[in-house]
Every structure is written in structure tokens, then in C-alpha cells.
Design a protein around this motif. Sequence first.
Motif, PDB file in Angstrom:
ATOM      1  N   GLY A 224       0.842  -1.292  -0.077  1.00  0.00           N
ATOM      2  CA  GLY A 224       0.008   0.078   0.044  1.00  0.00           C
ATOM      3  C   GLY A 224       0.760   1.363   0.016  1.00  0.00           C
ATOM      4  N   SER A 225       1.759   1.444   0.959  1.00  0.00           N
ATOM      5  CA  SER A 225       2.671   2.424   0.960  1.00  0.00           C
ATOM      6  C   SER A 225       3.489   2.604  -0.158  1.00  0.00           C
ATOM      7  CB  SER A 225       3.613   2.459   2.212  1.00  0.00           C
ATOM      8  OG  SER A 225       4.323   1.265   2.187  1.00  0.00           O
ATOM      9  N   THR A 226       3.918   1.557  -0.866  1.00  0.00           N
ATOM     10  CA  THR A 226       4.841   1.660  -2.448  1.00  0.00           C
ATOM     11  C   THR A 226       3.941   2.129  -3.344  1.00  0.00           C
ATOM     12  OG1 THR A 226       6.101  -0.085  -1.354  1.00  0.00           O
ATOM     13  CG2 THR A 226       6.129   0.462  -3.963  1.00  0.00           C
TER      14      THR A 226
ATOM     15  N   LEU B  61      -5.813 -12.427  -0.870  1.00  0.00           N
ATOM     16  CA  LEU B  61      -5.949 -13.678  -1.840  1.00  0.00           C
ATOM     17  C   LEU B  61      -4.829 -14.372  -1.022  1.00  0.00           C
ATOM     18  CD1 LEU B  61      -6.191 -12.440  -5.289  1.00  0.00           C
ATOM     19  CD2 LEU B  61      -7.840 -13.662  -3.964  1.00  0.00           C
ATOM     20  N   VAL B  62      -3.694 -14.095  -0.516  1.00  0.00           N
ATOM     21  CA  VAL B  62      -2.602 -14.979   0.094  1.00  0.00           C
ATOM     22  C   VAL B  62      -3.151 -15.189   1.274  1.00  0.00           C
ATOM     23  CG1 VAL B  62      -0.344 -14.851   1.298  1.00  0.00           C
ATOM     24  CG2 VAL B  62      -0.685 -13.639  -0.898  1.00  0.00           C
ATOM     25  N   SER B  63      -3.832 -14.697   2.021  1.00  0.00           N
ATOM     26  CA  SER B  63      -4.657 -14.890   3.287  1.00  0.00           C
ATOM     27  C   SER B  63      -5.637 -16.283   3.018  1.00  0.00           C
ATOM     28  CB  SER B  63      -5.333 -13.683   3.924  1.00  0.00           C
ATOM     29  OG  SER B  63      -6.050 -14.158   5.150  1.00  0.00           O
ATOM     30  N   LEU B  64      -6.381 -16.243   1.800  1.00  0.00           N
ATOM     31  CA  LEU B  64      -7.272 -17.023   1.504  1.00  0.00           C
ATOM     32  C   LEU B  64      -6.748 -18.585   0.919  1.00  0.00           C
ATOM     33  CD1 LEU B  64     -10.077 -15.121  -0.537  1.00  0.00           C
ATOM     34  CD2 LEU B  64     -10.360 -16.032   1.717  1.00  0.00           C
TER      35      LEU B  64
ATOM     36  N   GLN C 186      -5.779  -2.672  -4.245  1.00  0.00           N
ATOM     37  CA  GLN C 186      -4.773  -3.631  -4.718  1.00  0.00           C
ATOM     38  C   GLN C 186      -3.990  -4.112  -3.649  1.00  0.00           C
ATOM     39  OE1 GLN C 186      -4.912  -5.123  -7.918  1.00  0.00           O
ATOM     40  NE2 GLN C 186      -6.616  -3.882  -7.905  1.00  0.00           N
ATOM     41  N   ALA C 187      -3.438  -3.382  -2.760  1.00  0.00           N
ATOM     42  CA  ALA C 187      -2.518  -3.961  -1.750  1.00  0.00           C
ATOM     43  C   ALA C 187      -3.445  -4.716  -0.644  1.00  0.00           C
ATOM     44  CB  ALA C 187      -2.016  -2.870  -0.822  1.00  0.00           C
ATOM     45  N   TYR C 188      -4.757  -4.612  -0.325  1.00  0.00           N
ATOM     46  CA  TYR C 188      -5.654  -5.486   0.191  1.00  0.00           C
ATOM     47  C   TYR C 188      -5.823  -6.791  -0.411  1.00  0.00           C
ATOM     48  CZ  TYR C 188      -9.702  -6.747   2.897  1.00  0.00           C
ATOM     49  OH  TYR C 188     -10.699  -7.554   3.490  1.00  0.00           O
TER      50      TYR C 188
END
Length: 226
Positions: free
Chosen positions: A80-82, A217-220, A210-212
Motif C-alpha cells: 500500500g505505501s509503495t 488472496l494470500v490469506s485465503l 490492490q494492496a488489500y
Amino acid sequence: MNENLFASFATPYIMGLPVATIIILLPIILFPSPTRLINNRLITTQQWLIKLITKQMMMMHSTKGQTWSLMLISLILFIGSTNLLGLLPHSFTPTTQLSMNLGMAVPLWAGTVILGFRHKTKSSLAHFLPQGTPVPLIPMLVIIETISLFIQPVALAVRLTANITAGHLLMHLIGGATLVLATINPPTALITFAILFLLTILELAVAMIQAYVFTLLVSLYLHDNT
């Protein structure tokens, strides 16, 4: 024209050395850290947001999955920061590089898959063959499920790269058109400037969304394997 259009996506160099590493480390410096017992408003807001995101993302995970909370929160803050820093003028956005996004997606995806085969071997293997599949279709479905498994990290990286790159290209094109129209047709330039302003607001939202999405998706994937 093509070189000028895509010049902002090329890795910057200083004295012949790439400065991508310094740019990637820059967002970490911007996050304040508490240095006293009583925090200020900025650090309090930052901690509240981190707790909110952690609770939202980890509530569906088991105990094994919750051990990934620090990694996932660090990932969403970094991306997100990037993305947000890349919207500044004369800046470089590392997340427009497919190689970097693959470097984030492949290890995280591989970690979740290995974790699933280690702790839930039968359940992980069952994903390759849905229940009730006719016998003649078994080889084809196994091949399809295997391909879909290996395409997950590529989809993660390409999605992030395409969304960030497309937004930057639109801003570049509309910004260039606004500068040209400013001397030719000022009323039309005001319209294109309004469009550019709205697109900038949209890109701010896309940078965070997009960061979220990437982290979710990685979390899923992690949830399916723990």
C-alpha cells in the motif's frame, strides 16, 4: 513515443547502479514508531488501523494461520505505501515490475501450499479431484487442477502489475493531453484536467485496494491450507 511513455516504469540508476533497493526500503522509514509511553495521534491512528486490518483478516484463520499475521500485515503495509508513494511526481513504483511482484507472490504461495501438504495432506490432495468425478474425466481434471494451482502466484503478480501500470499509463496520457490542450483549447483542457483529478482520486483508492486484494488472496490461500 513508446520510450517516453514507458520510461517511468524503467528501474532508475545512479552512477550505473540500480536504486530499486533503496526505493523499496523507503516506505519503512516513513512509518513512525512509538518512542514514549504516551503515543501521539499519528501513531495511535496507525496502531488502530493495523489492529482493524489484523482482526478483519485473521478472524477466519486457525491458530496455525494466525501465526502469519505479522507477515501479512507487513505485506499489506508495504504494498500500500509503495503504491501510494509511486503516485508522487518524478517517482518510481516498484510494484509495476512483474519480477518484483512474482518475487512476493511465489514464496508466499509456496509457503501456504507446503504448509497444506505438511499438515493437511489428504485435504490438499483432495483438491485435485472433486468428489463424484466420472472415471474417464479423472486424468483431465487432475491436470486442470494442477495447472490452476500453479497459476495462482502468476495471477497474483499479474493482477497487481496490470492494475498499477494501467492507472499510471492513463494518468500519463491524460496529463500529457492536458498540457497540450492548455495552449490550444483552454476550455477542453479544463475538462481533461477535471478527468485527471478524478482519475488521481481513483488511483489513490486503487493503490490501497490492490494492496488489500493481494494480501487477502494470500490469506485465503493460507486459510485453505491450514
